[in-house]
Enzyme design. Structure first.
Site, mmCIF file in Angstrom:
data_model
loop_
_atom_site.group_PDB
_atom_site.id
_atom_site.type_symbol
_atom_site.label_atom_id
_atom_site.label_comp_id
_atom_site.label_asym_id
_atom_site.label_seq_id
_atom_site.Cartn_x
_atom_site.Cartn_y
_atom_site.Cartn_z
ATOM 1 N N ASP A 21 -0.385 -10.890 33.313
ATOM 2 C CA ASP A 21 -0.334 -9.421 33.279
ATOM 3 C C ASP A 21 0.820 -8.912 34.139
ATOM 4 O O ASP A 21 1.205 -9.558 35.123
ATOM 5 C CB ASP A 21 -1.680 -8.861 33.786
ATOM 6 C CG ASP A 21 -1.885 -7.415 33.370
ATOM 7 O OD1 ASP A 21 -1.103 -6.908 32.527
ATOM 8 O OD2 ASP A 21 -2.832 -6.785 33.885
ATOM 9 N N HIS A 38 8.300 -8.774 28.448
ATOM 10 C CA HIS A 38 7.633 -9.821 27.657
ATOM 11 C C HIS A 38 8.556 -11.033 27.484
ATOM 12 O O HIS A 38 8.118 -12.174 27.577
ATOM 13 C CB HIS A 38 7.212 -9.276 26.285
ATOM 14 C CG HIS A 38 6.190 -8.186 26.356
ATOM 15 N ND1 HIS A 38 5.084 -8.264 27.176
ATOM 16 C CD2 HIS A 38 6.085 -6.992 25.727
ATOM 17 C CE1 HIS A 38 4.351 -7.167 27.041
ATOM 18 N NE2 HIS A 38 4.938 -6.374 26.179
ATOM 19 N N LEU A 132 -0.884 -32.730 27.955
ATOM 20 C CA LEU A 132 -1.472 -31.407 28.178
ATOM 21 C C LEU A 132 -1.901 -30.748 26.867
ATOM 22 O O LEU A 132 -1.189 -30.800 25.876
ATOM 23 C CB LEU A 132 -0.418 -30.513 28.859
ATOM 24 C CG LEU A 132 -0.812 -29.059 29.076
ATOM 25 C CD1 LEU A 132 -1.792 -28.923 30.236
ATOM 26 C CD2 LEU A 132 0.427 -28.190 29.336
#
Ligand code: IPE
Ligand code: IPE
Ligand code: MG
Length: 245
Positions: A21, A38, A132
């Site tokens: 955020d 972004h 991962l």
């Protein structure tokens, strides 16, 4: 010296989930349009994926787009979707090189068709990787997920596949989009907001929560290692007393 040196290798969270955020505020402080935040946020995602791989985290989940985010201005939603497609396209090669498996959670059917296609392709192409697991939450919200789970449990119950007695933690977990993904030990939220915003409500029942004032574009490897170190200082009691641990 990197904070990485201070991490105890025997106590690495298996799953770390992140509410990214602060992209918009980061951009605003620089008099830039939100989209620039972004874009910069994508660089943080790449850095954190790298950092997580370095310390051998097994699952890393990013909250990238919530059900509620559909209410943002159309141009921002469109920009986020294009950024997503562009990023996946350019990263698949690297994901494979680094043995990373891509997964998604959320209401993927709600995404534009081209995004769905790009995602499916990347998921397929990375499905054999054993390092991962990189989980992207897209058009995700916990209440949507739980509602969906209850509907499916009822359907299976009508078919005689589930009975009332079968319903327990594990069964419910298997009806969530996070099926087969262990609950996160650590949940991180950036940007100084102290809320969960409809994210993984069931799964974070016993997660350690870590909040930082850093905006997501400023959250890089050292900040990530710092969060892990903070996690390692905590005593996870699960209802027991300290003496029992
Ligand atoms: C997080 O940054 C990214 C998404 C929710 C897609 P924001 O866009 O929410 O940034 P702020 O909270 O407005 O600063
Ligand atoms: C939460 O961020 C959702 C994501 C990170 C994708 P928001 O910025 O949308 O959260 P709220 O609405 O301010 O709580
Ligand atoms: Mg926000």
């Amino acid at each position: 010296m990197s904070k990485k040196e201070d991490i105890n290798k025997d106590n690495i969270p298996v799953h770390i989930a992140i509410i990214m955020d602060g992209n918009g505020r980061w951009a605003k402080e620089r008099d830039e349009p939100r989209f620039v935040g972004h874009q910069e946020g994508v660089i943080s995602v790449k850095a954190i994926v790298e950092a997580a791989t370095e310390i051998d985290v097994k699952y890393l989940t990013f909250y990238a787009f919530s059900t509620e985010n559909w209410s943002r201005p159309k141009e921002e939603v469109d920009a986020l979707m294009s950024l997503l497609v562009k990023t996946i396209k350019s990263e698949v090669l690297d994901l494979n090189k680094n043995n990373i498996r891509l997964l998604t959670i959320g209401n993927i059917n709600d995404l534009p068709k081209d995004v769905q296609e790009e995602l499916n392709e990347a998921i397929e192409e990375t499905s054999m990787n054993t390092g991962l697991s990189l989980v992207i939450a897209l058009s995700y919200s916990s209440r949507w997920e739980i509602q969906n789970a209850i509907q499916n449990i009822l359907k299976d119950s009508k078919k005689g596949l589930v009975t009332e007695e079968d319903i327990d933690d594990d069964l419910i977990g298997n009806y969530l989009t996070t099926k087969n993904i262990p609950d996160p030990e650590l949940l991180i939220r950036t940007s100084g907001e102290y809320r969960i915003s409809n994210f993984l409500l069931w799964q974070i029942a016993y997660s350690e929560l870590y909040f930082t004032n850093k905006y997501w574009p400023d959250f890089r490897k050292e900040e990530f290692f710092e969060a892990v170190i903070d996690y390692q200082k905590r005593e996870r009691r699960f209802g027991k007393t300290s003496e029992q641990i």
